[in-house]
Design an enzyme around this catalytic site. Structure first.
Site, PDB file in Angstrom:
ATOM      1  N   GLU A 187      43.161  46.611  29.126  1.00 51.06           N
ATOM      2  CA  GLU A 187      44.323  45.869  28.614  1.00 51.06           C
ATOM      3  C   GLU A 187      43.862  44.828  27.612  1.00 51.06           C
ATOM      4  O   GLU A 187      42.876  44.127  27.846  1.00 51.06           O
ATOM      5  CB  GLU A 187      45.011  45.085  29.738  1.00 51.06           C
ATOM      6  N   GLU A 234      44.497  44.001  38.627  1.00 52.53           N
ATOM      7  CA  GLU A 234      43.987  42.637  38.470  1.00 52.53           C
ATOM      8  C   GLU A 234      43.921  41.886  39.796  1.00 52.53           C
ATOM      9  O   GLU A 234      44.584  40.842  39.972  1.00 52.53           O
ATOM     10  CB  GLU A 234      44.813  41.849  37.457  1.00 52.53           C
TER      11      GLU A 234
HETATM   12  C1  GLA Z   1      47.731  41.280  32.934  1.00 50.50           C
HETATM   13  C2  GLA Z   1      48.424  42.309  33.811  1.00 50.50           C
HETATM   14  C3  GLA Z   1      49.498  43.054  33.091  1.00 50.50           C
HETATM   15  C4  GLA Z   1      50.310  42.129  32.201  1.00 50.50           C
HETATM   16  C5  GLA Z   1      49.376  41.415  31.266  1.00 50.50           C
HETATM   17  C6  GLA Z   1      50.078  40.512  30.294  1.00 50.50           C
HETATM   18  O1  GLA Z   1      46.689  41.787  32.256  1.00 50.50           O
HETATM   19  O2  GLA Z   1      47.538  43.237  34.370  1.00 50.50           O
HETATM   20  O3  GLA Z   1      50.323  43.676  34.047  1.00 50.50           O
HETATM   21  O4  GLA Z   1      50.978  41.208  32.998  1.00 50.50           O
HETATM   22  O5  GLA Z   1      48.518  40.619  32.018  1.00 50.50           O
HETATM   23  O6  GLA Z   1      49.194  39.844  29.454  1.00 50.50           O
END
Ligand code: GLA
Length: 662
Positions: free
Chosen positions: A305, A150
């Site tokens: 995710e 991210e």
């Molecule tokens: C992001 C991050 C993860 C986690 C999620 C929680 O997507 O990439 O590591 O922290 O948020 O929602």
């Protein structure tokens, strides 16, 4: 084309075995198999465990994790583990911690604590990526690389001296001479004329508003600086493992990174999506995001995710009600994903995310969450033939990061109320409700594949982009405050709509932002009434005809919406664009993929031998509709035809005959 060598749809999630004693791992693997998990994301935040001291690697535990997963037939999305630099690195080089606009250096103790421009940080990430690639490149479990994590989540920008030097190099590449920069930035204003690149800094906190051209270049630079970090790791992975696909997880539609540029650097697009169950519009907004992900490379993508239920980072973290996790997953597939993965596999016992939901909740296999996991895993196997199928859209919404950044410059706009996402959504929501497939497209692309193109806003419009719009022969709608500035944020000669003036057949006499709470009446030729809030314009028609005019206030009788041949212009922020949209859809001959009642979302994926119609009932009551063509519901195996009912938060994925043209 498949995303990875793993057959079917991908299912699994972030797996953090280093949170757990090794005795737990065997149970993890066994339960993953039970749930049908075929992919686990590993080592995202593992740098400090993999390289506990400079150059000293501890791969033993990760070797055992990969072996275990492989023995159980689970492929690995292996992170390069560079998302959080380890304590020894930041203590040895405190200068690689990011600095905010006020000059405060941020501390270690969270994650993503790095300056994107730091050569020390970059070199260390490349070393670790190489070590990972050399260690695991030939491992049979390795299916894909997950670089960092991210980008731009916590650290989008850094204002330190190293970033300043990097920004100056970036500016020198862009403008060649300081005279070129002075010209582009309009530094004659407020006495900012530079005589040397060395005088330029990032837009740190200043006494008043900062030059918007400087801010625009800063936004471009920040996106590029992080992309360089990604590219540096990718280069090593390519060298060592040329056949392993590379991605990094995006964060849905966000202003930070120019995803068109980023997607071009990836082998496939992956995204993290966290629709808020408490927000009744979240399913529509996330659909827009999914359509963007599909459009970025015009091929299937991966939902890397999502939360099975609640997240842990909102003020109030509302859980997903029964059925929602399944429906959210099917929605991503409906919009072109070839897999649904989650954060995370096993719910954490400690750390900031201990209350974040997981596929395997704290309560273990007794929980509702685990039952949902089992059900979804089973259903994804039934949907395996969707992998590699795609979607075709007749309608495109234009989205351009340069323009977005320019529009949302914090201090120099006629109004701060004209937000790009809100404008985008005002068009997307009714298209979504109608069951019309929508692509996102950058403004400078050849648009000939579409019948209807909508530019909700194109504040920054280049001559080349205007040329593409002129060449486009379908129906075109342009939203307010478009064609205002050039790439340097200078107002086009003669004012808005600049290079779009002939195309739209009008010019803007004066921007007319509406005060907070003010409502401007609008009336269409057939008497239909509408309203605009936040924004209006005083237009001068130069060939365009009036489609709707203002009914009250100082603008009464002035044109609000116009048409010039095949090109419509909406000079205000309409509360409901439906009349303009339905007219354009009719002219363009665009049809929904199904005839759906409210709350039912319809999407179509097309494969070589069949089409797949997704009907998703987001409502809490049973929905009835009539199918245009018979088919087999892949979820239940039932043959369906004619009138059908879909229960609350339930769905149908209908395999139907190939429609050929759709
Ligand atoms: C992001 C991050 C993860 C986690 C999620 C929680 O997507 O990439 O590591 O922290 O948020 O929602």
């Amino acid at each position: 084309m498949r995303l990875t060598r793993v057959p079917g749809l991908l299912f699994g999630g972030d797996y953090n075995p280093e949170h757990w004693p090794e005795e737990v791992w065997a149970e993890d693997a066994k339960l993953m198999v039970e749930a049908g998990v075929n992919m686990a994301t590993v080592a995202v935040f593992s740098w400090s465990r993999l390289e506990p001291r400079p150059g000293e690697y501890d791969f033993g535990w990760l070797d055992r994790v990969l072996e275990l997963l492989h023995e159980h037939g689970i492929a690995v999305d292996l992170a390069t583990a560079t998302a959080t630099p380890p304590p020894w690195l930041v203590r040895e080089h405190p200068e690689l911690l990011p600095v905010d606009a006020n000059g405060t250096r941020l501390e270690f103790g969270s994650r993503q604590g790095y300056c994107p421009s730091s050569p020390i940080f970059r070199a260390a990430t490349v070393r670790l990526a190489r070590a990972m690639a050399e260690r695991y490149g030939a491992h049979p479990a390795l299916a894909m690389w997950h670089i960092s994590n991210e980008y731009a989540d916590h650290t989008l920008e850094c204002f330190c001296d190293e970033s300043a030097r990097h920004f100056r190099r970036w500016l020198t590449d862009r403008y060649a001479s300081v005279a070129g920069l002075n010209d582009a930035w309009g530094t004659s204003c407020w006495g900012q004329h530079y005589t040397d690149f060395e005088q330029i800094n990032p837009p740190r906190k200043a006494p008043g508003p900062i030059n918007p051209a400087q801010l625009l270049d800063w936004r471009r630079f920040c996106s590029d600086a992080l992309l360089e970090c990604f590219e540096a790791e990718k280069a090593v992975l390519r060298e060592v493992t040329p056949d392993v696909p590379v991605t990094t997880n995006f964060m849905s539609v966000l202003p930070g990174l120019d995803y068109w540029k980023w997607a071009a650097a990836e082998d496939f697009v992956s995204d993290d999506a966290y629709p808020d169950p408490a927000d009744p519009t979240s399913q529509v907004n996330i659909a827009l995001s999914y359509d963007l992900m599909r459009s970025l490379k015009r091929r299937p993508w991966l939902l890397l995710e999502q939360a099975p239920s609640a997240v842990s980072w909102r003020e109030v973290n509302v859980p997903k009600p029964p059925g929602r996790m399944r429906l959210d997953s099917l929605q991503a597939l409906a919009h072109g994903a070839d897999g649904v993965m989650f954060f995370q596999w096993r719910q954490a016992r400690y750390g900031p995310e201990k209350f974040h939901s997981a596929l395997l909740p704290h309560g273990g296999v007794r929980t509702r969450g685990w039952q949902d996991t089992l059900r979804l895993g089973g259903e994804l196997e039934k949907l395996a033939e969707l992998a590699g199928t795609h979607s075709r859209a007749d309608v495109a919404l234009l989205l351009d990061w340069d323009s977005w950044w320019g529009l949302e410059a914090p201090e120099s706009m006629p109004s701060k109320r004209l937000e790009l996402l809100r404008l985008m959504r005002s068009w997307y929501a009714p298209l979504h409700a109608l069951g019309i497939t929508v692509d996102l497209a950058p403004a400078g692309r050849d648009l000939s594949a579409y019948r209807l193109v909508i530019a909700p806003n194109l504040y920054l419009c280049t001559d080349e982009q205007a040329d593409r719009l002129r060449e486009f022969t379908g129906e075109l709608i342009v939203g307010p405050f478009s064609g205002v500035v050039d790439p340097a944020d200078r107002v086009h000669p003669g004012g808005a709509p600049g290079p779009l003036r002939e195309l739209l057949g009008l010019s803007v006499d004066e921007f007319w932002p509406l005060a907070d709470g003010a409502v401007q009446g609008v009336r269409y030729a057939d008497g239909t009434a509408g309203t605009a809030t936040r924004w209006a314009e005083w237009l001068r028609l130069e060939g365009a005809e009036t489609i709707a005019d203002y009914t009250d206030g100082d603008l009464a009788g002035q044109p609000a919406i116009t048409r010039h041949g095949r090109v419509g212009y909406v000079g205000c922020a309409l509360e409901d664009v439906t009349p303009v949209l339905t007219d354009a859809l009719t002219r363009a001959g665009v049809r929904p993929v199904a005839d759906v009642p409210p709350a039912v979302e319809a999407c179509l994926r097309v494969g070589p031998d069949a089409a797949y119609l997704f009907l998703l009932n987001h409502g809490t009551t049973t929905a009835a509709l009539t199918l245009r063509a018979p088919g087999t519901d892949l979820l239940t195996g039932r043959d369906l035809a004619g009138s059908i009912e879909i229960g609350p938060r339930d769905a149908v994925v209908l395999r139907t005959a190939h429609e050929g043209e759709k």
